[in-house]
Design an enzyme around this catalytic site. Structure first.
Site, PDB file in Angstrom:
ATOM      1  N   GLU A   1      11.856  19.142 -23.962  1.00 37.70           N
ATOM      2  CA  GLU A   1      11.097  19.461 -22.740  1.00 37.70           C
ATOM      3  C   GLU A   1      11.677  20.698 -22.049  1.00 37.70           C
ATOM      4  OE1 GLU A   1       8.332  17.977 -21.598  1.00 37.70           O
ATOM      5  OE2 GLU A   1       8.267  15.990 -22.513  1.00 37.70           O
TER       6      GLU A   1
ATOM      7  N   ASN B   1       1.676  20.353 -20.436  1.00 42.20           N
ATOM      8  CA  ASN B   1       1.375  19.599 -21.650  1.00 42.20           C
ATOM      9  C   ASN B   1       1.449  20.463 -22.901  1.00 42.20           C
ATOM     10  OD1 ASN B   1       0.892  17.138 -20.318  1.00 42.20           O
ATOM     11  ND2 ASN B   1      -1.090  17.916 -19.653  1.00 42.20           N
TER      12      ASN B   1
ATOM     13  N   HIS C   1       9.556  10.860 -27.899  1.00 42.25           N
ATOM     14  CA  HIS C   1       8.573  11.721 -27.231  1.00 42.25           C
ATOM     15  C   HIS C   1       9.011  13.197 -27.233  1.00 42.25           C
ATOM     16  CE1 HIS C   1       5.507  13.077 -24.466  1.00 42.25           C
ATOM     17  NE2 HIS C   1       6.454  13.592 -23.695  1.00 42.25           N
TER      18      HIS C   1
ATOM     19  N   ARG D   1      -1.487  22.450 -13.870  1.00 43.61           N
ATOM     20  CA  ARG D   1      -0.484  21.445 -14.232  1.00 43.61           C
ATOM     21  C   ARG D   1      -0.583  21.091 -15.714  1.00 43.61           C
ATOM     22  NH1 ARG D   1       1.937  16.378 -10.767  1.00 43.61           N
ATOM     23  NH2 ARG D   1       3.227  15.561 -12.446  1.00 43.61           N
TER      24      ARG D   1
ATOM     25  N   HIS E   1       1.087  13.686 -28.884  1.00 44.88           N
ATOM     26  CA  HIS E   1       0.490  12.367 -28.679  1.00 44.88           C
ATOM     27  C   HIS E   1      -0.093  11.811 -29.976  1.00 44.88           C
ATOM     28  CE1 HIS E   1       0.193  13.328 -24.124  1.00 44.88           C
ATOM     29  NE2 HIS E   1       1.328  12.737 -24.427  1.00 44.88           N
TER      30      HIS E   1
ATOM     31  N   LYS F   1       3.992  11.656 -10.970  1.00 43.65           N
ATOM     32  CA  LYS F   1       3.158  10.848 -11.872  1.00 43.65           C
ATOM     33  C   LYS F   1       3.858   9.517 -12.097  1.00 43.65           C
ATOM     34  CE  LYS F   1       0.553  14.189 -14.600  1.00 43.65           C
ATOM     35  NZ  LYS F   1       0.332  14.742 -15.957  1.00 43.65           N
TER      36      LYS F   1
ATOM     37  N   GLU G   1      -3.248  17.758 -11.160  1.00 48.41           N
ATOM     38  CA  GLU G   1      -3.690  18.238 -12.474  1.00 48.41           C
ATOM     39  C   GLU G   1      -5.185  18.514 -12.566  1.00 48.41           C
ATOM     40  OE1 GLU G   1      -1.481  16.524 -15.714  1.00 48.41           O
ATOM     41  OE2 GLU G   1      -3.017  17.111 -17.145  1.00 48.41           O
TER      42      GLU G   1
ATOM     43  N   ARG H   1       0.821  -1.234   0.000  1.00 46.22           N
ATOM     44  CA  ARG H   1       0.000   0.000   0.000  1.00 46.22           C
ATOM     45  C   ARG H   1       0.846   1.272   0.000  1.00 46.22           C
ATOM     46  NH1 ARG H   1      -3.199  -3.066   3.641  1.00 46.22           N
ATOM     47  NH2 ARG H   1      -4.975  -3.934   2.528  1.00 46.22           N
TER      48      ARG H   1
ATOM     49  N   LYS I   1       8.838  23.278 -12.960  1.00 46.34           N
ATOM     50  CA  LYS I   1       7.904  22.170 -12.766  1.00 46.34           C
ATOM     51  C   LYS I   1       7.455  22.111 -11.309  1.00 46.34           C
ATOM     52  CE  LYS I   1       6.515  17.599 -13.669  1.00 46.34           C
ATOM     53  NZ  LYS I   1       6.566  16.421 -14.483  1.00 46.34           N
TER      54      LYS I   1
ATOM     55  N   HIS J   1       1.803  18.851 -26.255  1.00 46.52           N
ATOM     56  CA  HIS J   1       1.568  17.412 -26.085  1.00 46.52           C
ATOM     57  C   HIS J   1       0.347  16.879 -26.824  1.00 46.52           C
ATOM     58  CE1 HIS J   1       4.787  17.686 -23.202  1.00 46.52           C
ATOM     59  NE2 HIS J   1       4.699  16.403 -22.901  1.00 46.52           N
TER      60      HIS J   1
HETATM   61  N1  GLY Z   1       4.757  15.469 -17.628  1.00 47.55           N
HETATM   62  C1  GLY Z   1       3.640  16.257 -17.267  1.00 47.55           C
HETATM   63  C2  GLY Z   1       3.361  16.296 -15.817  1.00 47.55           C
HETATM   64  O1  GLY Z   1       4.144  15.813 -15.029  1.00 47.55           O
HETATM   65  O2  GLY Z   1       2.337  16.790 -15.415  1.00 47.55           O
END
Ligand code: GLY
Length: 368
Positions: A186, A246, A267, A242, A253, A144, A238, A122, A228, A249
């Site tokens: 990035e 993107n 990417h 956040r 994508h 993430k 997000e 957990r 960031k 993106h």
């Molecule tokens: N790579 C986008 C984020 O971490 O929100």
């Protein structure tokens, strides 16, 4: 030459250390987080071959033992079978609730190991030691984690913040120029979305940075991580801001899907092309001057990066086909395409009401 960026998330706060030589100091840096002098490391075979001995020695210097599992490199490892293998291996290693798992690799390993740590008993703590530029400036920070499934990328996962991130800029020397520049896509994104001065600095220093200037590399990684961190602090899961991360993106994508997530387009390369398209779309919608997209493209060209759709080898679907791929993006909310657009370089915002005919015309022209 070492910077620290603190990610202030209350009980989940942590530091990102940035600079050369951090793997050699990993033992001293990780020791304060350990209940006992032992860590388990998830890595990939390429990173293990290049850097695992250095990590072992760095940890041993502080009396910390490590066991490591090296998985095959590549996006295919971010999947159910390797998640199962990783979690079962961690259980076999008798990882306890108070132990620390180390993610030692690029974005694939970071996302997989972070998710394994999130669900093991957990939730156990984990440390990120990102070894690609892309992972150092983006995926290792912000919590993430997850895997891909047959239905799409990153559709299964959890927000699970690391306890520490060690971005050793020495490892960037072992990246291929192509992988380095993909990660740089990035870095450019951060300047474009929120810091015009940083973008100007990159216009001047980018070539030196790509050629190996360590001070410039540390500064670029640090500024990216700071940006960031501030966004993640405002919006950890997000719900709003956040999404600015993107930028580029939605286009990216669709292009990744169109090229089968293959070597045809990395990417970060897709992000760079996507940023150029997002600025072009912003100019066409009258949101920013035409000078802005021209500057974006000029910098990418200066860096010898992929800039236009024609830089992607092989055939692409037509504009309608790319639109259909965008509509499948998980950033779609209530069927509306969500784009990050810009009022200027360094001034991006989330737009939900983008007319699809403007996007279609842009793609038609870009496919030209
Ligand atoms: N790579 C986008 C984020 O971490 O929100």
């Amino acid at each position: 030459m070492r910077d620290t960026v603190h990610v202030d998330l209350g009980a989940r706060a942590y530091d990102v250390e940035i600079g050369p030589g951090l793997i050699d100091q990993a033992g001293d840096l990780i020791a304060p987080h350990l209940a006992r002098p032992r860590v388990t490391v998830l890595t990939d075979e390429t990173v293990a071959g290049l850097h695992l001995d250095r990590l072992r020695v760095g940890l041993a210097a502080a009396g910390i033992k490590m066991e490591a599992l090296a998985l095959p490199p590549g996006e295919g490892t971010k999947s159910w079978p390797y998640l199962t293998q990783s979690v079962e291996w961690l259980l076999e290693q008798k990882v306890e609730r108070r132990d620390v798992v180390v993610a030692f690799g690029g974005g694939v390993i970071g996302d997989l190991a972070g998710f394994a740590a999130a669900i093991l008993r957990r939730g156990v703590r984990f440390v990120q030691i990102p070894t690609s530029l892309l992972a150092q400036v983006d995926s290792s920070v912000g919590g993430k984690t997850g895997i891909n499934t047959a239905q799409g990328k990153n559709l299964v996962g959890a927000f699970h913040q690391p306890s520490l991130v060690l971005a050793d800029t020495d490892v960037l020397d072992t990246l291929t120029p192509r992988d380095f520049l993909a990660g740089y896509g990035e870095v450019v994104k951060y300047g474009l979305l929120g810091d015009a001065e940083f973008f100007s600095w990159l216009e001047g220093q980018g070539p030196a940075l790509a050629a190996g200037d360590m001070a410039a590399r540390v500064r670029a990684v640090t500024r990216s991580v700071e940006m960031k961190a501030r966004i993640v602090e405002r919006d950890e899961t997000e719900q709003g801001d956040r999404a600015l991360l993107n930028l580029g993106h939605t286009f990216c994508h669709a292009l990744e899907a169109a090229t089968g997530y293959s070597d045809r387009l990395l990417h970060g390369e897709g992000v760079a092309i996507g940023c150029a398209l997002a600025f072009e779309l912003s100019a066409r919608l009258g949101l920013c001057s035409q000078e802005a997209p021209s500057r974006v493209r000029a910098h990418l060209r200066d860096m010898k990066m992929k800039t236009d759709l024609s830089d992607i080898p092989g055939d692409l679907p037509d504009a309608e086909g790319l639109m259909a791929l965008m509509a499948q993006d998980k950033k779609v909310v209530d069927g509306q395409l969500r784009f990050i657009l810009a009022r200027d370089i360094g001034d991006a915002f989330v737009a939900t009401d983008v007319p699809s005919d403007a996007v279609l015309t842009l793609l038609r022209d870009a496919l030209g």
